[in-house]
Design a protein around this motif. Structure first.
Motif, mmCIF file in Angstrom:
data_model
loop_
_atom_site.group_PDB
_atom_site.id
_atom_site.type_symbol
_atom_site.label_atom_id
_atom_site.label_comp_id
_atom_site.label_asym_id
_atom_site.label_seq_id
_atom_site.Cartn_x
_atom_site.Cartn_y
_atom_site.Cartn_z
ATOM 1 N N UNK A 253 0.840 -1.202 0.000
ATOM 2 C CA UNK A 253 0.000 0.000 0.000
ATOM 3 C C UNK A 253 0.870 1.246 0.000
ATOM 4 N N UNK A 254 1.936 1.238 0.799
ATOM 5 C CA UNK A 254 2.828 2.397 0.869
ATOM 6 C C UNK A 254 3.515 2.632 -0.473
ATOM 7 N N UNK A 255 3.802 1.570 -1.197
ATOM 8 C CA UNK A 255 4.487 1.687 -2.487
ATOM 9 C C UNK A 255 3.570 2.235 -3.584
ATOM 10 N N UNK A 256 2.262 2.191 -3.378
ATOM 11 C CA UNK A 256 1.321 2.699 -4.381
ATOM 12 C C UNK A 256 1.448 4.199 -4.581
ATOM 13 N N UNK A 257 1.718 4.909 -3.510
ATOM 14 C CA UNK A 257 1.670 6.368 -3.566
ATOM 15 C C UNK A 257 2.891 7.033 -2.946
ATOM 16 N N UNK A 258 4.104 6.574 -3.239
ATOM 17 C CA UNK A 258 5.276 7.189 -2.601
ATOM 18 C C UNK A 258 5.401 8.652 -2.999
ATOM 19 N N UNK A 259 5.560 9.509 -2.012
ATOM 20 C CA UNK A 259 5.713 10.937 -2.272
ATOM 21 C C UNK A 259 4.446 11.632 -2.727
ATOM 22 N N UNK A 260 3.337 10.939 -2.752
ATOM 23 C CA UNK A 260 2.075 11.499 -3.205
ATOM 24 C C UNK A 260 1.373 12.242 -2.079
ATOM 25 N N UNK A 261 0.455 13.117 -2.473
ATOM 26 C CA UNK A 261 -0.388 13.798 -1.494
ATOM 27 C C UNK A 261 -1.179 12.789 -0.666
ATOM 28 N N UNK A 262 -1.482 11.646 -1.261
ATOM 29 C CA UNK A 262 -2.325 10.645 -0.612
ATOM 30 C C UNK A 262 -1.547 9.525 0.052
ATOM 31 N N UNK A 263 -0.237 9.641 0.110
ATOM 32 C CA UNK A 263 0.590 8.548 0.629
ATOM 33 C C UNK A 263 0.146 8.103 2.020
ATOM 34 N N UNK A 264 0.027 9.010 2.951
ATOM 35 C CA UNK A 264 -0.383 8.640 4.299
ATOM 36 C C UNK A 264 -1.806 8.141 4.381
ATOM 37 N N UNK A 265 -2.670 8.738 3.607
ATOM 38 C CA UNK A 265 -4.089 8.366 3.575
ATOM 39 C C UNK A 265 -4.262 6.914 3.124
ATOM 40 N N UNK A 266 -3.612 6.550 2.030
ATOM 41 C CA UNK A 266 -3.723 5.178 1.530
ATOM 42 C C UNK A 266 -2.955 4.189 2.401
#
Length: 151
Positions: free
Chosen positions: A133-146
């Motif tokens: 899950x963490x790898x889906x959004x690295x550095x993204x605005x949604x990283x923590x959310x996802x």
């Protein structure tokens, strides 16, 4: 997932999708890659036309408009009617209208701190390991959310 949700609800359940194009650059849109994606882009029309309820494309730079002009003819009139494209100047209002504050992550002006369990289940995120899950959004605005989903 929409099939199961439709059966449970006793009515057709459609997906509503918010796509944030903030940071889209020419390097993300190679014509060769776009043409290879054509079969994927037309799948909703061919196999699931009624499951797509609404798609809001926010923070769409002028580059997105050029790409969308290429993709636009590949989609049916019905699907095109469900797609909204918003430039950065109108994106905040579009996001506000898209979902209630309680359903939006903080980066979109909401109060939702983690991906709701039902959304994680419907999107398949629930079946991923935390590291995936963490790898889906690295550095993204949604990283923590996802990443916080199901934790």
């Amino acid at each position: 997932n929409c099939d199961r949700a439709s059966v449970e609800a006793g009515r057709l359940v459609r997906r509503e999708i918010l796509l944030d194009y903030d940071g889209l650059a020419l390097s993300h849109v190679a014509p060769r890659v776009l043409l290879r994606q054509r079969p994927l882009l037309t799948l909703p029309d061919r196999w699931y036309p009624e499951l797509v309820g609404r798609v809001a494309c926010v923070n769409a730079p002028s580059l997105f408009a050029a790409v969308y002009r290429v993709v636009h003819p590949w989609l049916s009139d019905e699907l095109r009617a469900r797609i909204e494209v918003h430039a950065p100047a109108t994106s905040a209002a579009a996001v506000e209208a898209f979902a209630p504050r309680a359903s939006r992550p903080a980066v979109y002006g909401g109060s939702c701190e983690r991906l709701p369990d039902d959304v994680a289940e419907h999107t398949g995120i629930a079946r991923l390991e935390p590291s995936e899950r963490a790898a889906l959004t690295p550095g993204s605005k949604l990283a923590g959310y996802c990443s916080a989903a199901l934790s």
